[in-house]
Design an enzyme around this catalytic site. Structure first.
Site, mmCIF file in Angstrom:
data_model
loop_
_atom_site.group_PDB
_atom_site.id
_atom_site.type_symbol
_atom_site.label_atom_id
_atom_site.label_comp_id
_atom_site.label_asym_id
_atom_site.label_seq_id
_atom_site.Cartn_x
_atom_site.Cartn_y
_atom_site.Cartn_z
ATOM 1 N N GLU A 274 -2.548 3.189 8.173
ATOM 2 C CA GLU A 274 -1.653 2.643 7.146
ATOM 3 C C GLU A 274 -0.342 3.411 7.007
ATOM 4 O O GLU A 274 -0.065 4.071 5.986
ATOM 5 C CB GLU A 274 -2.391 2.532 5.800
ATOM 6 C CG GLU A 274 -3.596 1.610 5.903
ATOM 7 C CD GLU A 274 -4.277 1.325 4.583
ATOM 8 O OE1 GLU A 274 -3.960 1.974 3.568
ATOM 9 O OE2 GLU A 274 -5.147 0.438 4.562
ATOM 10 N N GLU B 235 -9.977 -2.660 8.395
ATOM 11 C CA GLU B 235 -10.355 -2.588 6.978
ATOM 12 C C GLU B 235 -10.215 -3.955 6.334
ATOM 13 O O GLU B 235 -9.184 -4.609 6.503
ATOM 14 C CB GLU B 235 -9.460 -1.625 6.178
ATOM 15 C CG GLU B 235 -9.767 -0.180 6.339
ATOM 16 C CD GLU B 235 -8.868 0.686 5.486
ATOM 17 O OE1 GLU B 235 -8.504 0.277 4.358
ATOM 18 O OE2 GLU B 235 -8.495 1.773 5.966
HETATM 19 C C1 LIG Z 1 3.391 -0.130 -8.536
HETATM 20 C C2 LIG Z 1 3.491 0.259 -7.097
HETATM 21 O O1 LIG Z 1 2.199 0.181 -6.503
HETATM 22 C C3 LIG Z 1 2.303 0.160 -5.094
HETATM 23 C C4 LIG Z 1 1.026 -0.353 -4.520
HETATM 24 O O2 LIG Z 1 0.052 0.720 -4.591
HETATM 25 C C5 LIG Z 1 -0.967 0.641 -3.661
HETATM 26 C C6 LIG Z 1 -2.072 1.424 -3.884
HETATM 27 C C7 LIG Z 1 -3.128 1.365 -2.997
HETATM 28 C C8 LIG Z 1 -3.072 0.502 -1.908
HETATM 29 C C9 LIG Z 1 -4.198 0.384 -0.991
HETATM 30 C C10 LIG Z 1 -5.436 0.969 -1.122
HETATM 31 N N1 LIG Z 1 -6.136 0.511 -0.067
HETATM 32 C C11 LIG Z 1 -7.561 0.792 0.261
HETATM 33 C C12 LIG Z 1 -7.497 2.002 1.172
HETATM 34 N N2 LIG Z 1 -6.941 1.663 2.502
HETATM 35 C C13 LIG Z 1 -7.266 2.840 3.299
HETATM 36 C C14 LIG Z 1 -8.603 3.308 2.787
HETATM 37 O O3 LIG Z 1 -8.534 4.689 2.592
HETATM 38 C C15 LIG Z 1 -8.843 2.568 1.461
HETATM 39 O O4 LIG Z 1 -9.259 3.471 0.458
HETATM 40 N N3 LIG Z 1 -5.377 -0.272 0.684
HETATM 41 N N4 LIG Z 1 -4.198 -0.370 0.113
HETATM 42 C C16 LIG Z 1 -1.943 -0.289 -1.694
HETATM 43 C C17 LIG Z 1 -0.887 -0.227 -2.588
#
Ligand SMILES: CCOCCOc1ccc(-c2cn(C[C@@H]3NC[C@@H](O)[C@H]3O)nn2)cc1
Length: 447
Positions: free
Chosen positions: A166, A352
């Site tokens: 990611e 994922e």
């Molecule tokens: C207000 C601004 O906010 C911005 C968005 O904030 C986020 C937070 C979290 C994610 C997020 C979390 N996950 C799951 C994880 N993927 C890898 C693995 O370690 C899982 O735990 N995918 N995406 C996306 C965006």
């Protein structure tokens, strides 16, 4: 009833990451990572949760692998804690760390499970962060040295490698939004980090080729799918920016040897640009063998001048949501897989996909029906995409078990297996048994 039959060599699996499950944060010679520092900083993680113990998989991996074997999966995606292998980031190799991952990989292989290894899943050694972290080009060299140690030690056992998990989260969520470690909030820093991780990716892929290793190597972006709230050009453009910052910003350099013009100009107008040096783009564009795609949810977006660095506001359309607040619409996975065909008919693994459903055990059972429905809907879209000729080679459910969900701590649960974080007892959920059936049959039925 509909039966979805999958290709005979399709790989079913589950995924985890080192900092989220291992614990043993001061054992086995492990050095501190930026997530130890971040989680130990008051106010950064829900209720002060941290990965000191997590699921204690450092000690309980054999139990976990037994549960994977009973699940019947063909592959298991895990990540390696860089600071177990080289505790200070680019100094001496820690043999205890090497030995731990040999025990883990050997146990997987003995169980007939293919190891799928992510080299970097966000846990940069703190000593490198103390010297600027991914803002400093020195970290590129340190990463390539770490990758070489891993390739030399494990290439006989591991045939599937991912360099970075990611990249959007590593660059933007962690250095512009400030929500993840190290918590910067600066666009230029985010672009510096994003560029340097891409250069590190390219050098690692080139090293993998130069070492003439068996196996495949790629990268695992999380992808967004956004549809415009209205037909206005402004809303369309706001959606494009949202999609491109997760996918194109990282995949255009890899597949096209250049950053996407539109977003490059967008950032330039904001006074920031990636710190490209001679030869960087050519190194980044080393051909890769596979793409890992992480997908959770789509969004409906519209232009709004105050909606963050992309001026792209997500509109709540009232869709049913998981417990973390993400809307459920599996067609977004189908659509984004077609979007990614712009890079060619490349081999893709869903590395994922999963739902946050926080139900706990009642009489020893966890009836996480919403997770089962989510998985069923998304696996149906995977089948639909395969049917269209998209080269989907595998699907890994996030996650094998409840674990440390970063800034949300242990509050948000993504596991097929429930973990009681007081006792560390594992309890397979309803969704575990449903997924077991799909994996064993290599087909899925919907009523
Ligand atoms: C207000 C601004 O906010 C911005 C968005 O904030 C986020 C937070 C979290 C994610 C997020 C979390 N996950 C799951 C994880 N993927 C890898 C693995 O370690 C899982 O735990 N995918 N995406 C996306 C965006």
């Amino acid at each position: 009833m509909t039966i979805f039959q999958f290709p005979k060599d399709f790989m079913w699996g589950t995924a985890t990451a080192a900092y989220q499950i291992e614990g043993a944060y001061q054992e086995g010679g492990r050095g501190l990572s930026i997530w130890d520092t971040f989680a130990h900083t008051p106010g950064k993680v829900f209720d002060g949760h941290n990965g000191n113990i997590a699921c204690d998989s450092y000690h309980r991996y054999e139990e976990d692998i037994l549960l994977m074997k009973e699940l019947g999966i063909q592959t298991y995606r895990f990540s390696v804690a860089w600071s177990r292998i080289i505790p200070d980031g680019d100094g001496e190799v820690n043999q205890e760390g090497i030995d731990f991952y040999h025990r883990l990989v050997d146990c997987l292989l003995d169980a007939g499970i293919v190891p799928f290894c992510t080299l970097y899943h966000w846990d940069l050694p703190q000593t490198l962060q103390d010297d600027g972290g991914w803002e400093n080009r020195r970290t590129i060299d340190a990463f390539v040295k770490y990758a070489e140690v891993m390739f030399r030690e494990f290439s006989g056992k591991i045939k599937f490698w991912l360099t970075f998990n990611e990249p959007w989260c590593i660059a933007f969520l962690s250095n512009l939004e400030g929500k993840h470690a190290p918590g910067n909030q600066d666009l230029q820093i985010a672009l510096n980090v994003g560029h340097h991780l891409l250069v590190a990716h390219g050098h690692s892929v080139k090293l993998f080729r130069d070492m003439q290793l068996e196996g495949q190597i790629g990268i695992a972006p999380n992808v967004a799918w956004a549809v415009p709230y209205s037909k206005s050009p402004e809303d369309r453009a706001a959606c494009d920016r949202n999609i491109e910052v997760y996918a194109d910003w990282f995949l255009d350099p890899i597949y096209k040897c250049s950053y996407p013009d539109s977003l490059y100009e967008w950032f330039l107008q904001a006074g920031a640009q990636p710190p490209v040096q001679d030869g960087d783009m050519e190194i980044i564009a080393q051909p890769i063998d596979l793409l890992g795609i992480n997908y959770y949810h789509p969004s409906v977006n519209r232009y709004h001048p105050e909606a963050g660095y992309l001026q792209s506001e997500e509109v709540d359309m009232g869709l049913f949501k998981t417990d973390i607040g993400w809307p459920i619409d599996a067609t977004g996975l189908y659509d984004v897989l077609h979007y990614l065909q712009k890079y060619g008919n490349v081999d893709i693994y869903i590395t994922e996909n999963g739902a946050c459903v926080n139900d706990g055990p009642v009489d020893g059972m966890v009836n996480d029906t919403l997770r089962t429905q989510y998985l069923q809907q998304h696996i149906a879209q995977v089948h639909r995409a395969i049917n269209d000729g998209i080269q989907l080679k595998g699907y890994m459910a996030w996650s094998l078990m409840d674990n440390f969900e970063w800034a949300e701590g242990y509050k948000m649960r993504f596991g097929l297996i429930h973990v009681d974080f007081r006792t560390l007892e594992r309890t397979p959920k309803e969704s575990y048994y449903w997924y077991q059936n799909v994996v064993r049959n290599n087909w899925m039925e919907t009523r």
